[in-house]
Design an enzyme around this catalytic site. Structure first.
Site, PDB file in Angstrom:
ATOM      1  N   ASP A 172      20.258  20.623 -19.943  1.00 42.03           N
ATOM      2  CA  ASP A 172      19.462  20.995 -21.114  1.00 42.03           C
ATOM      3  C   ASP A 172      19.156  19.725 -21.897  1.00 42.03           C
ATOM      4  O   ASP A 172      19.693  18.664 -21.586  1.00 42.03           O
ATOM      5  CB  ASP A 172      20.149  22.079 -21.961  1.00 42.03           C
ATOM      6  CG  ASP A 172      21.444  21.638 -22.619  1.00 42.03           C
ATOM      7  OD1 ASP A 172      21.992  20.579 -22.237  1.00 42.03           O
ATOM      8  OD2 ASP A 172      21.920  22.342 -23.529  1.00 42.03           O
ATOM      9  N   PRO A 173      18.274  19.789 -22.892  1.00 44.61           N
ATOM     10  CA  PRO A 173      17.853  18.558 -23.574  1.00 44.61           C
ATOM     11  C   PRO A 173      18.995  17.876 -24.333  1.00 44.61           C
ATOM     12  O   PRO A 173      19.998  18.498 -24.687  1.00 44.61           O
ATOM     13  CB  PRO A 173      16.780  19.056 -24.555  1.00 44.61           C
ATOM     14  CG  PRO A 173      16.310  20.358 -23.995  1.00 44.61           C
ATOM     15  CD  PRO A 173      17.520  20.963 -23.345  1.00 44.61           C
TER      16      PRO A 173
END
Length: 228
Positions: free
Chosen positions: A65-66
């Site tokens: 995920d970011p």
């Protein structure tokens, strides 16, 4: 149907965008962005797809995920904007790149030169709450990114680089009869010494591409860049 991605990914992912599950994800994100600090900025959510159209993809580097710290996330796995300090995982990626191919680390983390050559920098989950890693898991992003990976797999001729256990789970939707998988531990400081260092993903990817009749990637990044 509103255009969310301005290339052929829009058509590929249209069935997902029109699904009830995506409607739920959209409602969730609308509330999250209105009430919390969420990364990346809303207009960068689909940046990985914007940078690398479906028909151009030759390699997928799959993240989880970011980045969840300020100014880091740009909507492409492992990349950060010019002028932002290199996160530890990216520092380790650069160390392995130097060990593998001899390219010294550059002083930025803007990986668009890879994306321009057909490297899709995809996270399994495309948004995150500030300071809360994995906070947007299981809200619908996984179905969209599974659909993207499955579409590439069906097309064939793609090398999937899977770092870490979350990425390795995506192997279930990849047809290895017409694609290649290169998997190892994650480049994070917690796991890089348990199989990432020494895995030579860059040279192995190029060897796999050449075996499939594709041109190799030039993994050497330019020293100076500016954000799009």
């Amino acid at each position: 149907m509103k255009t969310l991605i301005h290339n052929d990914w829009q058509t590929v992912l249209e069935p997902v965008f029109e699904s009830p599950e995506y409607a739920q994800l959209h409602a969730f994100l609308k509330e999250e962005y209105a009430t919390k600090t969420i990364y990346p900025e809303m207009h960068h959510i689909f940046q990985a797809f914007e940078w690398t159209p479906f028909h151009d993809v030759k390699v997928v580097i799959l993240g989880q995920d970011p980045y969840h710290n300020p100014r880091q996330a740009v909507g492409a796995s492992f990349a950060v904007a010019p002028g932002v300090a290199l996160p530890p995982s990216l520092q380790n990626i650069y160390k392995e790149l130097q060990s593998d191919l001899g390219y010294p680390p550059v002083h930025h983390g803007y990986l668009k030169a890879w994306a321009d050559q057909g490297v899709l920098l995809l996270n399994a989950v495309l948004t995150v709450q500030a300071g809360e890693a994995y906070s947007h898991q299981n809200h619908g992003w996984e179905e969209l990114t599974d659909a993207a990976i499955a579409a590439l797999s069906a097309r064939g001729g793609v090398v999937f680089i899977l770092w870490g256990n979350a990425a390795k789970k995506k192997a279930a939707v990849i047809d290895t009869s017409k694609n290649a998988i290169i998997a190892s531990a994650h480049p994070s400081p917690l796991s890089a010494s348990r199989g990432f260092f020494g895995s030579r993903p860059f040279s192995r990817t190029n060897a796999a591409l050449e075996k499939m009749g594709e041109a190799p990637i030039n993994w050497q990044l330019p020293e100076t860049v500016k954000a799009d």
